[in-house]
Write an enzyme that holds these catalytic residues in place. Structure first.
Site, PDB file in Angstrom:
ATOM      1  N   GLN A  21       1.661  -5.791 -16.512  1.00 11.72           N
ATOM      2  CA  GLN A  21       2.028  -5.139 -15.254  1.00 11.72           C
ATOM      3  C   GLN A  21       3.325  -4.354 -15.425  1.00 11.72           C
ATOM      4  O   GLN A  21       4.408  -4.868 -15.218  1.00 11.72           O
ATOM      5  CB  GLN A  21       2.161  -6.169 -14.125  1.00 11.72           C
ATOM      6  CG  GLN A  21       2.335  -5.492 -12.788  1.00 11.72           C
ATOM      7  CD  GLN A  21       2.307  -6.477 -11.644  1.00 11.72           C
ATOM      8  OE1 GLN A  21       1.953  -7.641 -11.780  1.00 11.72           O
ATOM      9  NE2 GLN A  21       2.691  -6.002 -10.485  1.00 11.72           N
ATOM     10  N   PHE A  22       3.181  -3.083 -15.804  1.00 14.52           N
ATOM     11  CA  PHE A  22       4.358  -2.250 -16.046  1.00 14.52           C
ATOM     12  C   PHE A  22       5.190  -2.052 -14.783  1.00 14.52           C
ATOM     13  O   PHE A  22       6.388  -1.775 -14.864  1.00 14.52           O
ATOM     14  CB  PHE A  22       3.962  -0.897 -16.652  1.00 14.52           C
ATOM     15  CG  PHE A  22       3.425   0.095 -15.670  1.00 14.52           C
ATOM     16  CD1 PHE A  22       4.268   1.030 -15.087  1.00 14.52           C
ATOM     17  CD2 PHE A  22       2.087   0.095 -15.309  1.00 14.52           C
ATOM     18  CE1 PHE A  22       3.787   1.954 -14.178  1.00 14.52           C
ATOM     19  CE2 PHE A  22       1.589   1.011 -14.415  1.00 14.52           C
ATOM     20  CZ  PHE A  22       2.435   1.947 -13.831  1.00 14.52           C
ATOM     21  N   THR A  23       4.608  -2.240 -13.608  1.00 18.45           N
ATOM     22  CA  THR A  23       5.352  -2.009 -12.372  1.00 18.45           C
ATOM     23  C   THR A  23       6.484  -3.015 -12.172  1.00 18.45           C
ATOM     24  O   THR A  23       7.355  -2.782 -11.327  1.00 18.45           O
ATOM     25  CB  THR A  23       4.417  -2.017 -11.142  1.00 18.45           C
ATOM     26  OG1 THR A  23       3.770  -3.279 -11.052  1.00 18.45           O
ATOM     27  CG2 THR A  23       3.390  -0.900 -11.239  1.00 18.45           C
TER      28      THR A  23
END
Length: 149
Positions: free
Chosen positions: A78-80
């Site tokens: 989850q790059f966010t």
């Protein structure tokens, strides 16, 4: 690396309607890889997650790790988690590692967990995923590899 670790009674991730990974009792780890992260970050964060004492013992105290209770981990990239929302209303993701680097470290993190004897299920890197979980407690812990020591 940043991780949001949630104690769950069950969880699954779906891609295009198909289940790509699921676990019963254990942990969901939402994992973000930052620019500048390396193999040591993957190793130390995986070690921390594997040994994190967030499961209750017979006395009701959080003294047991996912390994102690025979649980599993569902790890979802989850790059966010690296989003910076301090300026304006749209988060900036410039601190997130490029996809090739992030995928390699995501895989290394999962391998380190497996190396500790933990069953690991995963999502699909860079795919649109639907994560469904039952947070047990709720227990949610935020970890950052740069703040472990």
């Amino acid at each position: 690396m940043r991780a949001v670790v949630q104690r769950v009674s069950r969880a699954q991730v779906r891609v295009d309607g198909a289940v790509s990974g699921e676990v019963g009792r254990g942990l969901v780890v939402l994992l973000g890889v930052a620019r500048g992260d390396g193999a040591d970050d993957a190793r130390s964060l995986a070690e921390k997650v594997a040994l994190l004492r967030v499961f209750e013992d017979a006395a009701g105290k959080m003294n047991l790790s996912v390994l102690d209770v025979g649980g599993a981990a569902l790890v979802v990239s989850q790059f966010t988690l690296l989003g910076d929302g301090r300026k304006g209303n749209r988060p900036s993701f410039i601190e997130a590692a490029p996809p090739e680097e992030a995928d390699a470290l995501y895989q290394a993190f999962c391998q380190h967990l497996r190396g500790r004897g933990l069953a690991v299920a995963t999502g699909v890197f860079r795919a649109h995923m639907e994560v469904e979980l039952v947070n047990d407690g709720p227990v949610t812990i935020l970890l950052d590899s740069k703040k472990l020591f």
